[in-house]
Each structure stands twice: as C-alpha cells, then as structure tokens.
Design an enzyme around this catalytic site. Structure first.
Site, PDB file in Angstrom:
ATOM      1  CG  HIS A 124      36.361  46.707  60.726  1.00  0.00           C
ATOM      2  ND1 HIS A 124      35.298  46.150  61.399  1.00  0.00           N
ATOM      3  CD2 HIS A 124      35.873  47.114  59.533  1.00  0.00           C
ATOM      4  CE1 HIS A 124      34.211  46.214  60.649  1.00  0.00           C
ATOM      5  NE2 HIS A 124      34.528  46.804  59.501  1.00  0.00           N
TER       6      HIS A 124
ATOM      7  CB  CYS B 282      30.383  46.333  55.472  1.00  0.00           C
ATOM      8  SG  CYS B 282      32.163  46.026  55.482  1.00  0.00           S
TER       9      CYS B 282
END
Length: 674
Positions: A65, A184
């Site tokens: 992603h 993250c």
C-alpha cells in the site's frame, strides 16, 4: 464517493510469482478503472513503501500500500494466488493480496473505509470467506462490508455481549486497563490492523484495551482521564509516537507495529508482568515523529515545541547512537592497555605483524579494533543528529560532515555542528516543491547529493577551521586544569551526572567526557574519571540507604535497592531512577550532593580513566585507583546520609500514620527503569 473496490478490481486467479509482479498486475486493473493515472509512477511509490518495511502479515496476507499523487481516488484491488507470493511474512507466502492505493490528500471518509478493511483482516471468518469466494462481484461486496443481513445480525449480537472487563467491573473489581498507540510509516493498513488485533486480544483476556491510532488522517488523542487510570501502555509503532509524555509514569511495552498484529496476547501479558513488577520505561520529551510518506499527518506538539527542546532531542539522538561505539571501542582499548601497557597504542599494524603466541600482538589487535570503532564516533554522532532532524535522507550528509570534522581536526564539537548543519540543509531542501516525477529519487539521490556538497563546503571552507581552533583551546584548557579549577569542573560534572540520571544533562556530561577519549590527554582522562565516578553514586547511595534504613522504603524499593548495588558498581546511573521517581524532592538533591563531592574529589586526586564505561570492573585501568574508590565511597556516604535524613524527617508523624501513608503512596508510585 466512488466504491473502494469493484468486481473489475478482483483477480481470483492471480498468477504473479513475485510481489513486484503481483503489484503490477493489480495496479494495471486500477489503471483500467481510471483510478491510477501513471502506472510506473504509482509502482515506484509502492516499491518505496515496501522498502521501508515488508508488508506481508502472518496468516497468508500481503498488503502492499502507499499514498501517491498518481491515485485519483482511494482504491483497493484484491488478488488470490494459488501458489502464494512472498511478501516477507515470517510464516511464509501470502495467498491473499490487497493492493491499497490512497491519494496524497485522501479525505477522512475514505481513510475510515481503508482502516475498516485493515481491522477486518484480523477476523479469521473474513479471510476464510475470501479464500472460499468464487464470484468476483460477491468478493468485492464482502470486502466493502456488504455482508448478508443474517450474518450482520449475528455479528451485532456477538458484539453486544458484555465483555469480561465490564463483567468484572460490575462484580466490583476493576479490570486491568491498557492504553495503546499504533502507527506505521504510511498510516493506512498496519496501524489499524494492530489496533484491532490488540483490542481483540484484550477482549479474549478480559483486559480493557483502548487504542489510539496515529494514522495518515491524523489522530484523535486518547482522553487524558483514560490514560490516567490505565495500568500499562503498549506502543506498537514504526514511526515516532506523538506526544509521548502523556504516557509518562506507566509500565511500557515498546515494539514494532507488526508485533501488535502478530502477537498481541504476548504484549498484553508482558504489560501485565511489568505492571506487577512496578517497572516503567523513561519517556523522554519526544521530538517530531519520522512520518515517512505521511506529509499530511497531524504532527505532534513537539514539532512546535520550543527550539531548546527540539535541539536537545536532536543532540540526544546522535549521542544515543554514538554510545555503543564508545562502549565497544573504549573497552577494547582499555583491555589492550591492561594486557600490553600504554605503549600498545604505538604498535605496528597487526595486518603487517602479528604473532599468535605473543601477548603484545593480542594487545595491539584489541587496541586497533577499538581504535577503528572510535574512528566512527564523530561521524555517527553527526549522522544521527542529522537523522533526528530530517530522517534518513540526512544520514549521508551527516556522516560526510562528521568525517570532514575529523579531517580538519574539529573533533567532537565539529561533529555536533556538522550534524546540525546537515539536518538543517536537508530540511531546507525538503521544503522546495518538486515535480512528481522527481519525488522517487529525491531521498536516495538528489537530497544526499546536494546536501553533502553544501555541508562539505561549509565544513571545509567556512566553519571547520574556527571550530578546530575552539576544540584546541578546549583541549589546552583541560590539560591546564589544576587546583581549584579542576575541583570546580568536577563539581559541575558531578551535578550534571546525578540530576536526571540518564537524561539529557547526564548524557551531555558523558558525551563531553567520551569526546575527549578520541584524542586523550591528561585533562580529558581526568574528566572521564570524574564523570564515571559521579555516575556510580546515585544507585550505590540508594542501595546503601535501603540497607541501613529499611523502614524508610517500601518493599518494592528495597528489592530495587538490592539490584542497585550491581547497577551502581557497573556505572549504570539509571539504577536510581525508581527512587527518584517515587520521591524526587528528597532523592535528587541528595544524590546530586553526593555526585558533586565525588566529582570534586576525583579531580582533586588526579584520577584518570581511559575506559568510557565499566565501573569498578575497570579499576585496574584507573590512575590513582585507591583514591578514586575513596572519592566514590565519600560521595555515596554523603548522598546516603542526606536521603536518610530527609526521608526520616518526613516520618516525624506516628509510625502507624507513616506506614499508612507509605502504603497509600505505593499505589501511585511508579518506579522507572531506563
């Protein structure tokens, strides 16, 4: 708002053999759906995100992603591979692959959908349904969350049941409470998956887990009241936790985001154990997070902190990375002197002359290995100061500037300046708007190239020589210290070492001392001796105090006191932090007084030290060892006497009331272990 995923974005027979091929195959579907405008540009952004951290998860899931300017709308493509594709997960290849594409300015609604998907991936029933699906349209609907009504009703019924934590509260006993932070680098997937995993594990264990997700849409801070009543904290993160100091004074488990996804029960158990032992980690006043790729993310208050706070954070970043080089190199050099004497430093290179049976050859080998480690001190210091300011693109110019500082004899001070210059130059370059086609090469080519050239010019031509002159003047001053001047310096260093016991002032004094070991003189060796001696006093004093006046301390403190003997003897000043955290107004002034006495006596006695660490275990390498130990003993006795006197005065009330007060304060008292 367009649908996140449609049947055209689902491939139930993904034939790609590698993660790059899988990303390309799924990205081509996004291009065909007019969700991605530039295939190669988008794939470059995916690869850059993958380089930061593998995106494979345990359970056969790959979730590449990124956020990209080549994405027109938040989009998800799904592929199912029969053979499996390696995305770097510990348990093997992934058969379920999700390619998530978010625009550079994705709005909160779309990010909510993406985070919802990430959470659902933690549900085994959801992944099982994906593996069993045969119709792309049905699989797309499942991913969008359009379950059949009966399944949704069953889930709502299950979610409506009272968790164990609420049952416990109803019965009159509060559950164990944990607050967690997950984040993250991209803030899209792993952030929310870790949050869901921890929450689910908490429900299974009867633990109340409240999670703050610091994702790419910013973050909603936990209620301070929730943090206040929490028994422990879990950080599962791969970027800096924002506003760290909110969690100060709590038992802390600090791990990467994948640990939060893969082993949440272990983290909860570890948090319980730390709370039972009463140990917590020191939480510094954090600098800004290194949110690679998260330019839109809400920044912490530290970004807007006073310049002095940010400067201290940058310097501590460099010092913390430098210390392992200091310890390894310095102890090797010290050991070489113990074996072969100080003339070992002038021995020939062992690459040209080495005799296996000669002790002098082994001493020379250890000395030259340690010297090689020491040669990295200034570059590492400069590199990681720059890293603390501007992340990885600043590493190269920081290291280059630090190396040049050595070349022009600017030494430790030159390294400090080089690191700050490199960080500032990179931060300035990062503010310059660039075309999207250049973005991929900026951090790996353009920024290091330009910043290294600028920093090199400044260090060689502009600031290097003046700093070298200042460094020489400082060295001459240290060499000329004698009498009252040396004693005053010893007092100052002792106070700094004992004020925050491992904190910024302690680290500044220690860094000042080890910086002199790179080019040792009699003055710098005296400074190193005074710094280590003073740093041993706080834990030794607390160990002695808990031995001679046990009633003044709680059971937990007495146990910490036994450990503090070893910590103090090993020059681990942080061994006194549990006592300082519990009673700072009495402990900190006491140990500072003891440290000042030890530092002054060490300088007055002319004790020297060539090892940067080791405590009593390197006494054979100390000049004037008996007087040195006498200085430590004197400071320890002074600190012990003061702590006992101050704590005894507090117990002037009747013993029963005193014991009740101690018991009452024990619940709120949170020892700290660095």
């Amino acid at each position: 708002m367009s649908e996140l995923i449609t049947a055209e974005l689902v491939d139930l027979d993904l034939s790609a053999a590698t993660k790059d091929a899988a990303a390309r195959s799924l990205a081509e579907r996004m291009v065909a759906a007019h969700r991605v405008t530039d295939l190669d540009g988008f794939l470059a952004d995916v690869a850059a995100r993958e380089a930061q951290m593998p995106t494979g998860l345990d359970g056969g899931i790959g979730i590449p992603h990124c956020r990209s300017e080549h994405v027109t709308a938040p989009t998800l493509a799904f592929g199912r591979s029969a053979a499996g594709i390696d995305f770097g997960a510990a348990d093997g290849p992934a058969d379920l692959v999700f390619l998530i594409a978010a625009p550079a300015g994705a709005d909160d609604d779309h990010l909510t959908i993406l985070s919802g998907l990430a959470r659902r991936l933690m549900d085994p029933a959801f992944t099982a349904a994906l593996r069993a699906g045969t119709d792309p349209a049905a699989v797309a609907a499942l991913i969008r969350g359009e379950e059949p009504a009966e399944e949704r009703a069953a889930e709502e019924k299950e979610e409506g049941t009272a968790p164990e934590a609420e049952t416990a509260e109803a019965a009159g006993s509060a559950p164990f409470r944990i607050v967690a932070v997950t984040s993250c680098p991209t803030g899209i997937a792993h952030t929310y998956m870790a949050a869901e995993s921890l929450a689910a594990a908490g429900r299974a264990e009867g633990v109340e887990v409240t999670v703050e997700t610091q994702g790419s849409g910013g973050f909603k801070k936990l209620d301070p009241a929730v943090i206040a009543v929490a028994d422990a904290v879990i950080w599962a993160h791969d970027v800096e936790v924002r506003e760290k100091t909110r969690f100060r004074g709590k038992p802390l488990v600090d791990v990467g985001v994948k640990a939060g996804i893969n082993r949440p029960a272990e983290l909860i158990a570890e948090a319980r154990r730390k709370a039972e032992r009463g140990e917590v980690a020191a939480v510094s006043e954090a600098g800004h997070g290194k949110d690679s790729g998260d330019g839109d993310a809400d920044r912490s208050g530290a970004d807007h902190a006073h310049f002095g706070v940010r400067l201290r954070t940058y310097l501590m970043s460099g010092v913390s990375y430098m210390v392992p080089f200091v310890a390894a190199g310095g102890l090797l050099i010290a050991l070489s002197f113990a074996i072969g004497g100080y003339e070992t430093a002038s021995a020939k290179s062992v690459a040209d002359h080495f005799v296996w049976g000669e002790a002098d050859s082994w001493a020379a080998l250890l000395n030259q290995i340690g010297s090689a480690a020491f040669a990295f001190l200034v570059p590492v210091l400069a590199g990681y100061i720059a890293y603390g300011m501007a992340d990885r693109p600043a590493l190269v110019p920081g290291f280059v500037g630090g190396s040049i500082a050595l070349t022009v004899n600017a030494g430790f001070l030159g390294g400090l300046v080089a690191g700050l210059l490199a960080g500032a130059v990179v931060m300035a370059i990062q503010r310059v708007p660039v075309h999207a086609t250049l973005r991929g090469i900026m951090p790996v080519l353009v920024i290091p190239l330009i910043a290294s050239a600028v920093v090199g010019f400044l260090m060689f031509i502009v600031v290097g020589k003046p700093i070298a002159s200042l460094q020489n003047a400082l060295t001459d001053w240290l060499n000329g210290l004698s009498g009252s001047n040396a004693v005053i310096l010893g007092v100052v260093l002792g106070l700094m070492m004992c004020f925050d016991m491992g904190g910024p002032l302690n680290k500044v004094a220690y860094a000042f001392a080890v910086g002199g070991l790179a080019d040792p003189t009699d003055g710098s060796l005296k400074v190193m001796a005074a710094v280590m001696a003073a740093g041993m006093v706080p834990p030794l004093a607390m160990a002695l105090a808990t031995t001679v006046r046990k009633k003044l301390f709680t059971k937990t403190e007495r146990e910490n006191g036994r450990a503090a003997w070893v910590l103090g003897a090993s020059f681990i000043t942080e061994g006194a932090i549990p006592f300082a955290a519990a009673d700072p107004l009495r402990v900190i002034p006491s140990v500072m007084a003891g440290g000042a006495v030890t530092g002054a006596l060490s300088m007055a006695f002319g004790a020297t030290l060539r090892a940067p660490h080791g405590g009593v275990f390197v006494v054979p390498l100390i000049g004037e060892p008996f007087l040195y130990l006498l200085a430590i003993a004197a400071g320890t006795l002074v600190a012990t006497a003061l702590v006992v006197l101050l704590k005894g005065a507090r117990r002037a009330a009747p013993d029963a009331a005193g014991e009740a007060g101690a018991a009452g304060s024990d619940d709120s008292r949170v020892p700290v272990a660095a």
